[in-house]
Design a protein around this motif. Structure first.
Motif, mmCIF file in Angstrom:
data_model
loop_
_atom_site.group_PDB
_atom_site.id
_atom_site.type_symbol
_atom_site.label_atom_id
_atom_site.label_comp_id
_atom_site.label_asym_id
_atom_site.label_seq_id
_atom_site.Cartn_x
_atom_site.Cartn_y
_atom_site.Cartn_z
ATOM 1 N N GLY A 37 0.842 -1.199 0.000
ATOM 2 C CA GLY A 37 0.000 0.000 0.000
ATOM 3 C C GLY A 37 0.872 1.242 0.000
ATOM 4 O O GLY A 37 2.053 1.182 0.351
ATOM 5 N N PRO A 38 0.273 2.398 -0.379
ATOM 6 C CA PRO A 38 1.063 3.633 -0.462
ATOM 7 C C PRO A 38 1.692 3.998 0.874
ATOM 8 O O PRO A 38 1.048 3.920 1.910
ATOM 9 N N GLY A 39 2.965 4.359 0.836
ATOM 10 C CA GLY A 39 3.657 4.787 2.053
ATOM 11 C C GLY A 39 4.124 3.644 2.938
ATOM 12 O O GLY A 39 4.823 3.876 3.918
ATOM 13 N N ALA A 40 3.754 2.400 2.600
ATOM 14 C CA ALA A 40 4.127 1.276 3.473
ATOM 15 C C ALA A 40 5.584 0.887 3.248
ATOM 16 O O ALA A 40 6.108 0.971 2.141
ATOM 17 N N ALA A 41 6.232 0.452 4.329
ATOM 18 C CA ALA A 41 7.604 -0.063 4.220
ATOM 19 C C ALA A 41 7.571 -1.577 4.388
ATOM 20 O O ALA A 41 6.703 -2.108 5.090
ATOM 21 N N ALA A 93 12.233 -1.344 1.909
ATOM 22 C CA ALA A 93 11.651 -0.792 0.678
ATOM 23 C C ALA A 93 10.470 0.087 1.061
ATOM 24 O O ALA A 93 9.548 -0.361 1.735
ATOM 25 N N MET A 94 10.525 1.362 0.639
ATOM 26 C CA MET A 94 9.452 2.315 0.946
ATOM 27 C C MET A 94 8.599 2.527 -0.297
ATOM 28 O O MET A 94 9.136 2.881 -1.349
ATOM 29 N N ARG A 95 7.305 2.340 -0.159
ATOM 30 C CA ARG A 95 6.415 2.599 -1.301
ATOM 31 C C ARG A 95 6.110 4.097 -1.402
ATOM 32 O O ARG A 95 6.264 4.826 -0.416
ATOM 33 N N HIS A 96 5.698 4.513 -2.596
ATOM 34 C CA HIS A 96 5.408 5.939 -2.825
ATOM 35 C C HIS A 96 4.383 6.449 -1.817
ATOM 36 O O HIS A 96 3.371 5.795 -1.580
#
Ligand code: SF4
Length: 375
Positions: free
Chosen positions: A262-266, A274-277
């Motif tokens: 999901g967005p912003g999830a690491a 890994a960091m999501r947008h």
């Protein structure tokens, strides 16, 4: 690439609270359908087959804000891809506002067994300052409904050091929480993060933060009154009845691997974070186009991992076992801060007892600066 825990981020909220620094989007319910589609795509591309896990945490945002069909769809996806192991912990963050009986039943029927309720305060004035949309009565009604539906593991979040909040206001909030008798309580001092509305209002002197001394006293009161009522402090901000500690968050503090979607999830797998947008629209656009939702990755070398493990491990009241630490990271912990280690112990900010390094009670007040010595 494997882990026994997964975090799912749901970014939707009814309104962006002025202090909020999370990955959140308000007023864009039209994106919910795309979000759900992308979430499943992102999971399917990453793990390819269902992965049983021991802890699941759905956070936000406000996951409980999703309309019932969307909530059902989200939980079905999570159940399919991440079957919960027997005795597993499945937490979901909920706001008291809008958590209807029907939604509670949906959670129950999809194996959610732990609710983290964003109470923040029972005081109408402070709820208004925090721009929360619920009333104290709503909290009590929702709590009773959760109990009626047999939720036996409920955590309540509280915020202290709200502008205008007095020590007795805070004591009243703690008293109310204790009277409700949840299994877990989290207490956070309000922070003013750059980029938030609260930050701007503070810069313009429209919001005056609590004095440091008052904030310290509030934290001290929490560290006394919650344990006196049976909630043992097991982390800087977290208190639980015996055996009711949040197992998912312990995964983070113990530097164990976890999936994140999901967005912003690491995610943290094989030493790679890994960091999501954080932009929900960017994350959706990329995932729909068949691209990765990941914005950046950080490969932690063995020394980085060891330093990070100290920062996270010291958050736990149980502290860090030095022998285990050396075995896990092949690095003697004192060598990570050779100039500070003995000094912090002499200053009684850290204590070394039976091979375990811990923050002292005094140290907990300035935990960030102590941890910075190990960076
Ligand atoms: S409800 Fe929570 S996540 Fe949503 S905007 Fe407010 S503080 Fe942020």
């Amino acid at each position: 690439m494997t882990a026994d825990s997964v975090y799912i981020h749901v970014p939707f909220c009814i309104h962006r609270c002025g202090y909020c620094d999370f990955t959140v989007i308000a007023g864009r319910d039209d994106l919910i359908e795309h979000y759900l589609k992308c979430l499943e795509l992102e999971i399917a591309r990453s793990i390819t087959s269902p992965q049983p896990v021991s802890t699941i945490f759905i956070g936000g945002g406000t996951p409980s804000y999703l309309p019932e069909p969307a909530l059902q769809q989200l939980l079905t996806v999570v159940n399919e891809w991440f079957p919960l192991r027997e005795d597993g912990e499945f937490s979901m963050e909920c706001n008291p506002d809008g958590l209807t009986l029907d939604k509670i039943k949906i959670l129950r029927s999809h194996s959610v067994n732990r609710i983290s309720l964003g109470v923040q305060s029972f005081n109408p004035q402070h709820l208004e300052t925090l721009e929360r949309t619920h009333l104290a009565e709503t909290i009590n009604a929702v709590f009773a409904q959760l109990r009626d539906q047999h939720f036996a593991n409920i955590s309540l979040d509280l915020i202290f050091a709200v502008p205008g909040q007095t020590l007795s206001d805070w004591e009243a909030d703690l008293k109310t929480v204790i009277a409700l008798a949840p299994e877990h309580v989290s207490t956070y001092g309000l922070t003013f993060e750059k980029g938030t509305q609260f930050w701007t209002r503070r810069m313009k002197s429209q919001l005056i933060p609590a004095e440091d001394e008052l904030e310290r006293e509030m934290y001290s009161v929490a560290m006394t009154s919650l344990p006196a009522a049976g909630f043992q402090q097991y982390e800087l901000s977290n208190f639980a009845q015996p055996g009711m500690e949040c197992r998912h968050n312990q995964v983070y503090w113990q530097s164990a691997p976890y999936f994140g979607f999901g967005p912003g999830a690491a995610s943290y797998l094989n030493g790679v974070r890994a960091m999501r947008h954080r932009s929900v629209t960017t994350w959706i656009r990329r995932v729909i186009a068949g691209e990765s939702g990941i914005a950046e990755t950080e490969v932690l070398n063995p020394e980085d991992r060891a330093r990070e493990a100290v920062m996270l491990g010291l958050r736990q009241v149980a502290g860090i076992d030095l022998d285990q630490f050396q075995q896990q990271f092949s690095h003697p912990l004192p060598d990570l801060a050779p100039n500070a280690f003995d000094r912090l112990i002499e200053a009684q900010l850290l204590t070394l007892d039976q091979g375990k390094l811990r923050l002292t009670k005094t140290g907990r007040f300035i935990a960030d600066s102590i941890m910075a010595e190990f960076l």
